[in-house]
Motif scaffolding. Structure first.
Motif, PDB file in Angstrom:
ATOM      1  N   ILE A  25     -33.232   2.196  81.385  1.00  0.00           N
ATOM      2  CA  ILE A  25     -33.409   0.888  82.033  1.00  0.00           C
ATOM      3  C   ILE A  25     -34.180  -0.038  81.109  1.00  0.00           C
ATOM      4  O   ILE A  25     -33.798  -1.196  80.898  1.00  0.00           O
ATOM      5  N   THR A  26     -35.266   0.461  80.542  1.00  0.00           N
ATOM      6  CA  THR A  26     -36.087  -0.339  79.634  1.00  0.00           C
ATOM      7  C   THR A  26     -35.269  -0.803  78.436  1.00  0.00           C
ATOM      8  O   THR A  26     -35.302  -1.977  78.059  1.00  0.00           O
ATOM      9  N   ARG A  27     -34.515   0.098  77.830  1.00  0.00           N
ATOM     10  CA  ARG A  27     -33.701  -0.254  76.675  1.00  0.00           C
ATOM     11  C   ARG A  27     -32.702  -1.348  77.016  1.00  0.00           C
ATOM     12  O   ARG A  27     -32.597  -2.360  76.309  1.00  0.00           O
ATOM     13  N   GLN A  28     -31.982  -1.158  78.118  1.00  0.00           N
ATOM     14  CA  GLN A  28     -30.960  -2.136  78.488  1.00  0.00           C
ATOM     15  C   GLN A  28     -31.574  -3.475  78.886  1.00  0.00           C
ATOM     16  O   GLN A  28     -31.055  -4.539  78.502  1.00  0.00           O
ATOM     17  N   MET A  29     -32.656  -3.451  79.643  1.00  0.00           N
ATOM     18  CA  MET A  29     -33.290  -4.713  80.048  1.00  0.00           C
ATOM     19  C   MET A  29     -33.829  -5.471  78.841  1.00  0.00           C
ATOM     20  O   MET A  29     -33.738  -6.701  78.784  1.00  0.00           O
ATOM     21  N   ASN A  30     -34.374  -4.754  77.868  1.00  0.00           N
ATOM     22  CA  ASN A  30     -34.936  -5.409  76.685  1.00  0.00           C
ATOM     23  C   ASN A  30     -33.874  -6.055  75.801  1.00  0.00           C
ATOM     24  O   ASN A  30     -34.203  -6.899  74.964  1.00  0.00           O
ATOM     25  N   GLU A  31     -32.614  -5.716  75.980  1.00  0.00           N
ATOM     26  CA  GLU A  31     -31.518  -6.373  75.260  1.00  0.00           C
ATOM     27  C   GLU A  31     -31.210  -7.758  75.830  1.00  0.00           C
ATOM     28  O   GLU A  31     -30.658  -8.616  75.128  1.00  0.00           O
ATOM     29  N   LEU A  32     -31.531  -7.987  77.090  1.00  0.00           N
ATOM     30  CA  LEU A  32     -31.067  -9.182  77.790  1.00  0.00           C
ATOM     31  C   LEU A  32     -31.608 -10.509  77.266  1.00  0.00           C
ATOM     32  O   LEU A  32     -30.866 -11.498  77.256  1.00  0.00           O
ATOM     33  N   PRO A  33     -32.870 -10.621  76.831  1.00  0.00           N
ATOM     34  CA  PRO A  33     -33.317 -11.940  76.356  1.00  0.00           C
ATOM     35  C   PRO A  33     -32.489 -12.504  75.207  1.00  0.00           C
ATOM     36  O   PRO A  33     -32.321 -13.725  75.102  1.00  0.00           O
ATOM     37  N   ALA A  34     -31.942 -11.663  74.360  1.00  0.00           N
ATOM     38  CA  ALA A  34     -31.098 -12.134  73.262  1.00  0.00           C
ATOM     39  C   ALA A  34     -29.710 -12.548  73.743  1.00  0.00           C
ATOM     40  O   ALA A  34     -28.996 -13.248  73.026  1.00  0.00           O
ATOM     41  N   LEU A  35     -29.343 -12.138  74.948  1.00  0.00           N
ATOM     42  CA  LEU A  35     -27.994 -12.375  75.465  1.00  0.00           C
ATOM     43  C   LEU A  35     -27.932 -13.428  76.568  1.00  0.00           C
ATOM     44  O   LEU A  35     -26.862 -13.983  76.831  1.00  0.00           O
ATOM     45  N   ILE A  36     -29.064 -13.663  77.231  1.00  0.00           N
ATOM     46  CA  ILE A  36     -29.085 -14.579  78.381  1.00  0.00           C
ATOM     47  C   ILE A  36     -30.143 -15.651  78.111  1.00  0.00           C
ATOM     48  O   ILE A  36     -31.346 -15.387  78.199  1.00  0.00           O
ATOM     49  N   PRO A  37     -29.719 -16.866  77.787  1.00  0.00           N
ATOM     50  CA  PRO A  37     -30.671 -17.904  77.375  1.00  0.00           C
ATOM     51  C   PRO A  37     -31.642 -18.346  78.474  1.00  0.00           C
ATOM     52  O   PRO A  37     -32.698 -18.902  78.164  1.00  0.00           O
ATOM     53  N   GLU A  38     -31.323 -18.102  79.717  1.00  0.00           N
ATOM     54  CA  GLU A  38     -32.221 -18.518  80.816  1.00  0.00           C
ATOM     55  C   GLU A  38     -33.530 -17.731  80.847  1.00  0.00           C
ATOM     56  O   GLU A  38     -34.502 -18.179  81.444  1.00  0.00           O
ATOM     57  N   ILE A  39     -33.567 -16.567  80.232  1.00  0.00           N
ATOM     58  CA  ILE A  39     -34.782 -15.739  80.247  1.00  0.00           C
ATOM     59  C   ILE A  39     -35.807 -16.344  79.295  1.00  0.00           C
ATOM     60  O   ILE A  39     -35.566 -16.451  78.100  1.00  0.00           O
ATOM     61  N   ARG A  40     -36.950 -16.740  79.836  1.00  0.00           N
ATOM     62  CA  ARG A  40     -38.040 -17.287  79.022  1.00  0.00           C
ATOM     63  C   ARG A  40     -38.958 -16.181  78.516  1.00  0.00           C
ATOM     64  O   ARG A  40     -39.491 -16.262  77.421  1.00  0.00           O
ATOM     65  N   ALA A  41     -39.176 -15.182  79.336  1.00  0.00           N
ATOM     66  CA  ALA A  41     -40.012 -14.029  78.959  1.00  0.00           C
ATOM     67  C   ALA A  41     -39.555 -12.858  79.807  1.00  0.00           C
ATOM     68  O   ALA A  41     -39.113 -13.048  80.943  1.00  0.00           O
ATOM     69  N   LEU A  42     -39.677 -11.651  79.249  1.00  0.00           N
ATOM     70  CA  LEU A  42     -39.258 -10.460  79.977  1.00  0.00           C
ATOM     71  C   LEU A  42     -40.080  -9.280  79.487  1.00  0.00           C
ATOM     72  O   LEU A  42     -40.240  -9.079  78.283  1.00  0.00           O
ATOM     73  N   GLU A  43     -40.632  -8.532  80.440  1.00  0.00           N
ATOM     74  CA  GLU A  43     -41.332  -7.286  80.157  1.00  0.00           C
ATOM     75  C   GLU A  43     -40.840  -6.224  81.128  1.00  0.00           C
ATOM     76  O   GLU A  43     -40.609  -6.513  82.301  1.00  0.00           O
ATOM     77  N   VAL A  44     -40.679  -5.016  80.622  1.00  0.00           N
ATOM     78  CA  VAL A  44     -40.284  -3.878  81.445  1.00  0.00           C
ATOM     79  C   VAL A  44     -41.273  -2.757  81.156  1.00  0.00           C
ATOM     80  O   VAL A  44     -41.640  -2.537  80.007  1.00  0.00           O
ATOM     81  N   GLY A  45     -41.704  -2.075  82.209  1.00  0.00           N
ATOM     82  CA  GLY A  45     -42.621  -0.968  81.997  1.00  0.00           C
ATOM     83  C   GLY A  45     -42.354   0.169  82.960  1.00  0.00           C
ATOM     84  O   GLY A  45     -41.887  -0.039  84.079  1.00  0.00           O
ATOM     85  N   SER A  46     -42.660   1.373  82.485  1.00  0.00           N
ATOM     86  CA  SER A  46     -42.566   2.574  83.322  1.00  0.00           C
ATOM     87  C   SER A  46     -43.950   2.926  83.836  1.00  0.00           C
ATOM     88  O   SER A  46     -44.945   2.812  83.108  1.00  0.00           O
TER      89      SER A  46
END
Length: 99
Positions: A25-46
């Motif tokens: 989940i972390t790996r896939q979510m961390n790919e999204l900022p480069a692919l979706i311009p609407e994301i201003r900031a994103l952090e994922v944690g376990s």
């Protein structure tokens, strides 16, 4: 700005599988900022403490406004990641608030 917080309780009952799913989940979510311009900031944690009580994975993401969050939610790359998460989660909770 809208802060979007999502927590997932994973379906796996053994620690190794749960850790594997959380890492994916972390790996896939961390790919999204480069692919979706609407994301201003994103952090994922376990989660690292109190696994019997706490949720397993958290997402904290910032968007300019509610419209940007909506565009993110329907974006095909977000849908792809959401499909994987849907396959490995038992439950989800979310909060969206203005910052």
């Amino acid at each position: 700005m809208i802060r979007h917080i999502v927590c997932w309780k994973l379906a796996a009952t053994d620690a190794a599988t749960k850790a594997e799913h959380a890492a994916e989940i972390t790996r896939q979510m961390n790919e999204l900022p480069a692919l979706i311009p609407e994301i201003r900031a994103l952090e994922v944690g376990s989660n690292v403490l109190f696994p019997e009580a706490n949720w397993d994975v958290v997402l904290v993401a910032d968007f300019d406004d509610a419209d940007a969050l909506e565009r993110y939610s329907v974006h095909p790359e977000h849908q792809r990641v959401g499909k994987y998460i849907g396959e490995v989660r038992a439950d989800r909770v979310a909060v969206d608030f203005e910052v």
